[in-house]
Scaffold this motif. Sequence first.
Motif, PDB file in Angstrom:
ATOM      1  N   GLU A 130     -41.861  12.674 -15.306  1.00 52.78           N
ATOM      2  CA  GLU A 130     -41.778  12.986 -13.876  1.00 52.78           C
ATOM      3  C   GLU A 130     -40.480  13.698 -13.529  1.00 52.78           C
ATOM      4  O   GLU A 130     -40.467  14.667 -12.775  1.00 52.78           O
ATOM      5  N   GLY A 131     -39.363  13.217 -14.036  1.00 53.17           N
ATOM      6  CA  GLY A 131     -38.077  13.861 -13.799  1.00 53.17           C
ATOM      7  C   GLY A 131     -37.084  13.000 -13.031  1.00 53.17           C
ATOM      8  O   GLY A 131     -35.872  13.140 -13.203  1.00 53.17           O
ATOM      9  N   HIS A 132     -37.620  12.125 -12.226  1.00 46.68           N
ATOM     10  CA  HIS A 132     -36.797  11.294 -11.351  1.00 46.68           C
ATOM     11  C   HIS A 132     -35.807  10.429 -12.133  1.00 46.68           C
ATOM     12  O   HIS A 132     -34.612  10.395 -11.841  1.00 46.68           O
ATOM     13  N   GLY A 133     -36.310   9.736 -13.142  1.00 47.64           N
ATOM     14  CA  GLY A 133     -35.455   8.814 -13.893  1.00 47.64           C
ATOM     15  C   GLY A 133     -34.340   9.530 -14.636  1.00 47.64           C
ATOM     16  O   GLY A 133     -33.221   9.021 -14.748  1.00 47.64           O
ATOM     17  N   THR A 134     -34.636  10.712 -15.159  1.00 47.98           N
ATOM     18  CA  THR A 134     -33.619  11.488 -15.873  1.00 47.98           C
ATOM     19  C   THR A 134     -32.515  11.923 -14.914  1.00 47.98           C
ATOM     20  O   THR A 134     -31.327  11.912 -15.263  1.00 47.98           O
ATOM     21  N   HIS A 135     -32.922  12.295 -13.711  1.00 43.79           N
ATOM     22  CA  HIS A 135     -31.940  12.697 -12.698  1.00 43.79           C
ATOM     23  C   HIS A 135     -31.061  11.509 -12.315  1.00 43.79           C
ATOM     24  O   HIS A 135     -29.832  11.619 -12.246  1.00 43.79           O
ATOM     25  N   VAL A 136     -31.706  10.371 -12.092  1.00 45.16           N
ATOM     26  CA  VAL A 136     -30.979   9.146 -11.748  1.00 45.16           C
ATOM     27  C   VAL A 136     -30.021   8.763 -12.876  1.00 45.16           C
ATOM     28  O   VAL A 136     -28.860   8.406 -12.641  1.00 45.16           O
ATOM     29  N   GLY A 137     -30.497   8.861 -14.119  1.00 45.41           N
ATOM     30  CA  GLY A 137     -29.667   8.492 -15.268  1.00 45.41           C
ATOM     31  C   GLY A 137     -28.413   9.342 -15.364  1.00 45.41           C
ATOM     32  O   GLY A 137     -27.322   8.835 -15.668  1.00 45.41           O
ATOM     33  N   GLY A 138     -28.545  10.628 -15.087  1.00 49.61           N
ATOM     34  CA  GLY A 138     -27.383  11.518 -15.123  1.00 49.61           C
ATOM     35  C   GLY A 138     -26.364  11.153 -14.058  1.00 49.61           C
ATOM     36  O   GLY A 138     -25.153  11.242 -14.285  1.00 49.61           O
ATOM     37  N   ILE A 139     -26.854  10.729 -12.902  1.00 51.99           N
ATOM     38  CA  ILE A 139     -25.931  10.346 -11.825  1.00 51.99           C
ATOM     39  C   ILE A 139     -25.140   9.103 -12.227  1.00 51.99           C
ATOM     40  O   ILE A 139     -23.936   9.002 -11.972  1.00 51.99           O
ATOM     41  N   VAL A 140     -25.815   8.170 -12.891  1.00 55.03           N
ATOM     42  CA  VAL A 140     -25.121   6.955 -13.348  1.00 55.03           C
ATOM     43  C   VAL A 140     -24.026   7.321 -14.345  1.00 55.03           C
ATOM     44  O   VAL A 140     -22.866   6.896 -14.203  1.00 55.03           O
ATOM     45  N   VAL A 141     -24.382   8.118 -15.339  1.00 53.28           N
ATOM     46  CA  VAL A 141     -23.389   8.524 -16.339  1.00 53.28           C
ATOM     47  C   VAL A 141     -22.294   9.358 -15.676  1.00 53.28           C
ATOM     48  O   VAL A 141     -21.111   9.239 -15.992  1.00 53.28           O
ATOM     49  N   GLY A 142     -22.714  10.195 -14.713  1.00 56.48           N
ATOM     50  CA  GLY A 142     -21.779  11.087 -14.029  1.00 56.48           C
ATOM     51  C   GLY A 142     -20.777  10.377 -13.137  1.00 56.48           C
ATOM     52  O   GLY A 142     -19.802  10.998 -12.700  1.00 56.48           O
ATOM     53  N   ALA A 143     -20.996   9.118 -12.859  1.00 54.62           N
ATOM     54  CA  ALA A 143     -19.991   8.371 -12.098  1.00 54.62           C
ATOM     55  C   ALA A 143     -18.745   8.132 -12.931  1.00 54.62           C
ATOM     56  O   ALA A 143     -17.690   7.794 -12.391  1.00 54.62           O
ATOM     57  N   GLY A 144     -18.871   8.311 -14.258  1.00 56.22           N
ATOM     58  CA  GLY A 144     -17.735   8.033 -15.130  1.00 56.22           C
ATOM     59  C   GLY A 144     -17.129   9.250 -15.787  1.00 56.22           C
ATOM     60  O   GLY A 144     -16.051   9.168 -16.376  1.00 56.22           O
TER      61      GLY A 144
END
Length: 631
Positions: free
Chosen positions: A228-242
């Motif tokens: 779908e794409g949603h989870g990959t986008h969310v995952g990048g945001i989590v990693v991108g917080a660091g």
Amino acid sequence: MKDRINEFTYKVCFASLGIVFVLSLGTKAHAQSSVPKKQLPQFEAVRGEYIVKYRSHFQLSQVKSKIQGKASLKNVLSEGSIYHVAMKSENVAALQADADIEYIEPNYYLLKFDEGLVGEPLQKMSAEDVTAQSSTSFTQSLAAVQALQAWNIASINDANNQPIVAPIVAIIDTGLDATHSVFTSSQALWINPGEIPDNGVDDDFNGFIDDVSGWNFITNTKAFDDDEGHGTHVGGIVVGAGLDIFSAHVDQARVQVMPLKFLDSVGAGSTANAVRAIYYAVNNGAKVINCSWGGGSYSQSLHEAMAYAYAHQVLIVAAAGNNASNNDSVAMYPANYDVPGLISVAASNDYDSMASFSNFGANMVHVSAPGVSIFSTYPGNTYASMNGTSMAAPFVAGIAAMALREAGALTGYQIKNLITGSVDLVTKLNGKVQTGGRVNEYKLLQAAKSSAQLSVLATQPGYTPSYKADRSPASESSAKAAGCGLVKGLITSGGSSGGGSGLGFLLVAMIPLLVWLGVRLRTPADGRDKRKFERFNLASEIKIQVGDKELVASMNTISMGGVSFNAESALEKGGLVTMRIASPDGHEQIEVQGKVVWSENNKAYGVQFVQSKTGALAMIQDWTKGLSKAS
Ligand code: CA
């Protein structure tokens, strides 16, 4: 839509109170605009599927024997008590007759909270291209979340000069494209240390075979690919917080992501699979759980899963929803579960205004975070911008994990308090979220460092969820003791439009209040409670809307469970109505959606609350808890 409703209703207990309580498997899916509606679930719950909880522990064989001939077992949600079953609706009553069953509830759908892509996904051609496109995206917009400053003070090693183990954030979502270069180069993907890859054996005995880096709860396999794409986008945001996930060389990730797929290719998933994912996350080491999805139906099993996470000190980050509505009035779940270790996140834009689509709530939504045009990873080694509270929540999940790096001993509840205590107060968010602020990662990490230096002990308050009262014999008897009040002074008024007959067809003869929990009277200890009202002097109001007609009923006592009234045949069976219930002091109002259903016991039509049942219930309990004891 209307004619489907009664087809999927069933009655559930409360016979001792003379109450017909009908759970309705209706039609209200919380459609998001980004997906063609035809692809989304057409019903509120998965047809023919239920979640069943037993009051005490039973062996699997006992459960199978209990449900034999009525239902078939699909999955175990919680060993010994909660099961996901398939069952024809006509068998529900028969199964419900088993006194060992605590509850049966529909397997509600839950939907992702993004507003679709902004533009087309961007292939990462070069670092310069991406940097140009992403601009300040790696700092999560121009709003002053101060990610860069936070990274500069973030600890790499612990007090013993050992590398800090990256906290695990469970991404309960559509899956994850783990082949994306951001996740591979940063090694952000969680690795289950107890599982040997692809040997077909459940090496760590956790009930999942070859769950090396996550799980797919739809297919019950290790393959959590994101279709779908949603989870990959969310995952990048989590990693991108660091770290800067858009840089030419992506550093070692500071948080780990555990992809748990339960949303399908249109971003829809079932409560049963969400519950399983939450138990998996908690039992396999996640410290933070990100929930960028939800729905309007209260689920006791999902609430219990949230309480389980809390009991294990895990922080739950829940997106507030994208309906531009007030979560204080219309509940959104899981964001509205009152678990102390849950933080509900609204989306704001670059200028710290609430995003137009974002849900809000001065009581039920805690903070805001950037959620407009957020650039992040997308399947196929691409990048994309998306809008949504789905994008705001994972930034909070990511910074929570960053805070845990600094103060790993703290409970999720304490981390939540550090987050809410370190927001930047923003006038435009005042009254929109509980804190009136937008998160600030730098201030959060400073607070976390201080906590660690002060050796703050890991603590969290006890939590007794109100759901237990919903169906336990104790609460039924307490409701019985409170008695059923009668509505007095019924007033009807037609809608403002000149419809002539107005509400003439709607003869409201009675609204016996279906008290099954709401009014548990107690006298305030010190009399200072501003909500102190005489029980029988309540001047609350129920408004029932049928199309453009509005009926106003006043009531002198307040309760939950449903409202019933007589209606002429003009009121079509299965109609949807909206009820507004005002608090005794008139300061608050709940909007509850209901469906008109036939009560065989009462020989009357009634309105069954189908949405925000428990959120509304919690508010009514709050209103009534200061009531002086009725004489
Ligand atoms: Ca395993």
